[in-house]
Each structure stands twice: as C-alpha cells, then as structure tokens.
Design a protein around this motif. Structure first.
Motif, PDB file in Angstrom:
ATOM      1  N   ALA A  26      10.744  26.774  -2.727  1.00 51.50           N
ATOM      2  CA  ALA A  26      10.929  28.048  -3.426  1.00 51.50           C
ATOM      3  C   ALA A  26      12.296  28.098  -4.098  1.00 51.50           C
ATOM      4  CB  ALA A  26      10.766  29.209  -2.448  1.00 51.50           C
ATOM      5  N   LEU A  27      13.339  27.722  -3.385  1.00 56.77           N
ATOM      6  CA  LEU A  27      14.687  27.708  -3.970  1.00 56.77           C
ATOM      7  C   LEU A  27      14.766  26.766  -5.159  1.00 56.77           C
ATOM      8  CD1 LEU A  27      17.054  27.828  -0.868  1.00 56.77           C
ATOM      9  CD2 LEU A  27      16.953  29.482  -2.756  1.00 56.77           C
ATOM     10  N   ASP A  28      14.152  25.618  -5.035  1.00 56.96           N
ATOM     11  CA  ASP A  28      14.156  24.655  -6.135  1.00 56.96           C
ATOM     12  C   ASP A  28      13.519  25.262  -7.382  1.00 56.96           C
ATOM     13  OD1 ASP A  28      14.660  21.971  -7.189  1.00 56.96           O
ATOM     14  OD2 ASP A  28      12.479  21.772  -7.183  1.00 56.96           O
ATOM     15  N   LEU A  29      12.376  25.903  -7.216  1.00 56.18           N
ATOM     16  CA  LEU A  29      11.712  26.558  -8.345  1.00 56.18           C
ATOM     17  C   LEU A  29      12.559  27.688  -8.913  1.00 56.18           C
ATOM     18  CD1 LEU A  29       7.974  26.797  -7.332  1.00 56.18           C
ATOM     19  CD2 LEU A  29       8.873  25.831  -9.426  1.00 56.18           C
ATOM     20  N   LEU A  30      13.099  28.522  -8.036  1.00 53.65           N
ATOM     21  CA  LEU A  30      13.909  29.652  -8.485  1.00 53.65           C
ATOM     22  C   LEU A  30      15.137  29.182  -9.252  1.00 53.65           C
ATOM     23  CD1 LEU A  30      13.635  31.802  -5.249  1.00 53.65           C
ATOM     24  CD2 LEU A  30      12.700  32.419  -7.485  1.00 53.65           C
ATOM     25  N   ASP A  31      15.711  28.080  -8.841  1.00 50.54           N
ATOM     26  CA  ASP A  31      16.926  27.575  -9.484  1.00 50.54           C
ATOM     27  C   ASP A  31      16.665  26.737 -10.731  1.00 50.54           C
ATOM     28  OD1 ASP A  31      18.526  28.801  -7.604  1.00 50.54           O
ATOM     29  OD2 ASP A  31      18.787  27.004  -6.381  1.00 50.54           O
ATOM     30  N   ARG A  32      15.520  26.067 -10.803  1.00 51.89           N
ATOM     31  CA  ARG A  32      15.295  25.110 -11.893  1.00 51.89           C
ATOM     32  C   ARG A  32      14.251  25.522 -12.922  1.00 51.89           C
ATOM     33  NH1 ARG A  32      16.474  19.263  -9.888  1.00 51.89           N
ATOM     34  NH2 ARG A  32      17.711  19.688  -8.034  1.00 51.89           N
ATOM     35  N   GLU A  33      13.210  26.234 -12.497  1.00 58.24           N
ATOM     36  CA  GLU A  33      12.081  26.462 -13.395  1.00 58.24           C
ATOM     37  C   GLU A  33      11.697  27.925 -13.565  1.00 58.24           C
ATOM     38  OE1 GLU A  33       8.752  23.642 -13.098  1.00 58.24           O
ATOM     39  OE2 GLU A  33       9.804  22.817 -11.365  1.00 58.24           O
ATOM     40  N   TRP A  34      12.397  28.821 -12.924  1.00 56.44           N
ATOM     41  CA  TRP A  34      11.972  30.215 -12.916  1.00 56.44           C
ATOM     42  C   TRP A  34      12.135  30.854 -14.284  1.00 56.44           C
ATOM     43  CZ3 TRP A  34       8.873  31.162  -9.334  1.00 56.44           C
ATOM     44  CH2 TRP A  34       8.494  32.465  -8.998  1.00 56.44           C
ATOM     45  N   PRO A  35      11.127  31.592 -14.750  1.00 57.80           N
ATOM     46  CA  PRO A  35      11.184  32.157 -16.101  1.00 57.80           C
ATOM     47  C   PRO A  35      12.094  33.382 -16.245  1.00 57.80           C
ATOM     48  CG  PRO A  35       9.133  32.760 -15.029  1.00 57.80           C
ATOM     49  CD  PRO A  35       9.834  31.796 -14.119  1.00 57.80           C
ATOM     50  N   ALA A  36      12.402  34.074 -15.153  1.00 58.01           N
ATOM     51  CA  ALA A  36      13.241  35.283 -15.222  1.00 58.01           C
ATOM     52  C   ALA A  36      14.324  35.191 -14.165  1.00 58.01           C
ATOM     53  CB  ALA A  36      12.385  36.527 -15.009  1.00 58.01           C
ATOM     54  N   ARG A  37      15.504  34.787 -14.550  1.00 54.63           N
ATOM     55  CA  ARG A  37      16.581  34.549 -13.586  1.00 54.63           C
ATOM     56  C   ARG A  37      17.451  35.776 -13.345  1.00 54.63           C
ATOM     57  NH1 ARG A  37      17.631  28.527 -13.185  1.00 54.63           N
ATOM     58  NH2 ARG A  37      15.806  27.722 -14.246  1.00 54.63           N
ATOM     59  N   GLN A  38      16.798  36.883 -13.302  1.00 53.80           N
ATOM     60  CA  GLN A  38      17.467  38.115 -12.935  1.00 53.80           C
ATOM     61  C   GLN A  38      16.430  39.038 -12.335  1.00 53.80           C
ATOM     62  OE1 GLN A  38      19.171  39.531 -16.530  1.00 53.80           O
ATOM     63  NE2 GLN A  38      17.229  39.964 -17.492  1.00 53.80           N
ATOM     64  N   GLY A  39      16.872  40.093 -11.757  1.00 45.75           N
ATOM     65  CA  GLY A  39      15.951  41.036 -11.137  1.00 45.75           C
ATOM     66  C   GLY A  39      16.203  41.137  -9.651  1.00 45.75           C
ATOM     67  N   ARG A  40      15.849  42.273  -9.129  1.00 42.09           N
ATOM     68  CA  ARG A  40      16.100  42.561  -7.712  1.00 42.09           C
ATOM     69  C   ARG A  40      15.397  41.579  -6.789  1.00 42.09           C
ATOM     70  NH1 ARG A  40      13.766  47.804  -4.853  1.00 42.09           N
ATOM     71  NH2 ARG A  40      11.951  46.581  -5.337  1.00 42.09           N
ATOM     72  N   HIS A  41      14.129  41.296  -7.059  1.00 40.94           N
ATOM     73  CA  HIS A  41      13.375  40.406  -6.169  1.00 40.94           C
ATOM     74  C   HIS A  41      13.797  38.947  -6.332  1.00 40.94           C
ATOM     75  CE1 HIS A  41      10.899  43.663  -4.758  1.00 40.94           C
ATOM     76  NE2 HIS A  41      10.600  43.986  -6.005  1.00 40.94           N
ATOM     77  N   TYR A  42      14.166  38.559  -7.541  1.00 41.29           N
ATOM     78  CA  TYR A  42      14.653  37.195  -7.769  1.00 41.29           C
ATOM     79  C   TYR A  42      15.890  36.934  -6.914  1.00 41.29           C
ATOM     80  CZ  TYR A  42      17.058  33.324 -10.044  1.00 41.29           C
ATOM     81  OH  TYR A  42      17.724  32.146 -10.286  1.00 41.29           O
ATOM     82  N   GLU A  43      16.856  37.819  -6.990  1.00 43.46           N
ATOM     83  CA  GLU A  43      18.091  37.647  -6.206  1.00 43.46           C
ATOM     84  C   GLU A  43      17.804  37.688  -4.710  1.00 43.46           C
ATOM     85  OE1 GLU A  43      20.974  36.727  -7.314  1.00 43.46           O
ATOM     86  OE2 GLU A  43      20.389  36.857  -9.416  1.00 43.46           O
ATOM     87  N   ALA A  44      16.933  38.606  -4.305  1.00 40.97           N
ATOM     88  CA  ALA A  44      16.577  38.709  -2.886  1.00 40.97           C
ATOM     89  C   ALA A  44      15.875  37.446  -2.400  1.00 40.97           C
ATOM     90  CB  ALA A  44      15.707  39.932  -2.646  1.00 40.97           C
ATOM     91  N   ALA A  45      14.983  36.896  -3.215  1.00 41.62           N
ATOM     92  CA  ALA A  45      14.263  35.684  -2.821  1.00 41.62           C
ATOM     93  C   ALA A  45      15.221  34.524  -2.601  1.00 41.62           C
ATOM     94  CB  ALA A  45      13.211  35.320  -3.870  1.00 41.62           C
ATOM     95  N   ARG A  46      16.177  34.368  -3.499  1.00 44.91           N
ATOM     96  CA  ARG A  46      17.160  33.293  -3.321  1.00 44.91           C
ATOM     97  C   ARG A  46      17.937  33.494  -2.023  1.00 44.91           C
ATOM     98  NH1 ARG A  46      21.048  32.735  -7.357  1.00 44.91           N
ATOM     99  NH2 ARG A  46      21.199  30.541  -6.847  1.00 44.91           N
ATOM    100  N   SER A  47      18.360  34.710  -1.772  1.00 37.36           N
ATOM    101  CA  SER A  47      19.144  35.009  -0.579  1.00 37.36           C
ATOM    102  C   SER A  47      18.338  34.834   0.709  1.00 37.36           C
ATOM    103  CB  SER A  47      19.668  36.449  -0.685  1.00 37.36           C
ATOM    104  OG  SER A  47      20.376  36.804   0.464  1.00 37.36           O
ATOM    105  N   VAL A  48      17.123  35.353   0.730  1.00 32.29           N
ATOM    106  CA  VAL A  48      16.301  35.284   1.940  1.00 32.29           C
ATOM    107  C   VAL A  48      15.828  33.848   2.203  1.00 32.29           C
ATOM    108  CG1 VAL A  48      14.196  36.133   3.059  1.00 32.29           C
ATOM    109  CG2 VAL A  48      15.660  37.715   1.806  1.00 32.29           C
ATOM    110  N   CYS A  49      15.541  33.088   1.168  1.00 31.09           N
ATOM    111  CA  CYS A  49      15.169  31.680   1.368  1.00 31.09           C
ATOM    112  C   CYS A  49      16.331  30.904   1.992  1.00 31.09           C
ATOM    113  CB  CYS A  49      14.724  31.040   0.060  1.00 31.09           C
ATOM    114  SG  CYS A  49      13.063  31.519  -0.461  1.00 31.09           S
ATOM    115  N   ARG A  50      17.535  31.134   1.501  1.00 34.65           N
ATOM    116  CA  ARG A  50      18.708  30.475   2.103  1.00 34.65           C
ATOM    117  C   ARG A  50      18.894  30.916   3.550  1.00 34.65           C
ATOM    118  NH1 ARG A  50      20.891  31.041  -3.150  1.00 34.65           N
ATOM    119  NH2 ARG A  50      21.885  33.009  -2.620  1.00 34.65           N
TER     120      ARG A  50
END
Length: 80
Positions: free
Chosen positions: A28-52
C-alpha cells in the motif's frame, strides 16, 4: 521492511487501467508513494501514516487496510 499480510487483499484498478492486488501495508505504501493518482487529501495522508504505524506494530494491519480503502475511494480508484 517486513510486510504484515492483510486478512484479505484489496484489489484496485488505477485510473490509467493498471490493476493491483494490495496484500499489506508495504504494498500500500509503495502504491501511495509511487503510483497514486491523488497525492493529497485527508484519507491519503492518513493511509500513509496508518500503514507506517502498522509496520511499526503501533496499530493493526486491518486498520491500515480500512484506511487504504478509504484513500482509494477518495482518489476515485476502483476497489474490488
């Protein structure tokens, strides 16, 4: 970093047509960091944080799965 498999993979289809089976927070982190189409937003930031946090055993892998699904919906990424 060692992944923690989710109870059920999340199958997504990115806007440019690529499909992926996401099986845990590392993928999930790999996708969010490399291929994600929208690199902003409340859930995007939360997903990165919660995955870590899940990888550091500070929260469950299932919590990371749920927020990743929310980030997918937020970014108009199809979830199957």
């Amino acid at each position: 970093m060692r992944d923690i498999p989710w109870s059920k993979p999340v199958r997504i289809k990115l806007p440019y047509g690529m499909q992926r089976n996401v099986e845990g927070p590392v993928a999930a982190l790999d996708l969010l960091d490399r291929e994600w189409p929208a690199r902003q937003g409340r859930h995007y930031e939360a997903a990165r944080s919660v995955c870590r946090a899940a990888l550091e055993r500070m929260t469950s892998a299932e919590a990371a799965r749920e927020i990743f699904i929310s980030a997918s919906i937020e970014a108009a990424v199809a979830v199957h």
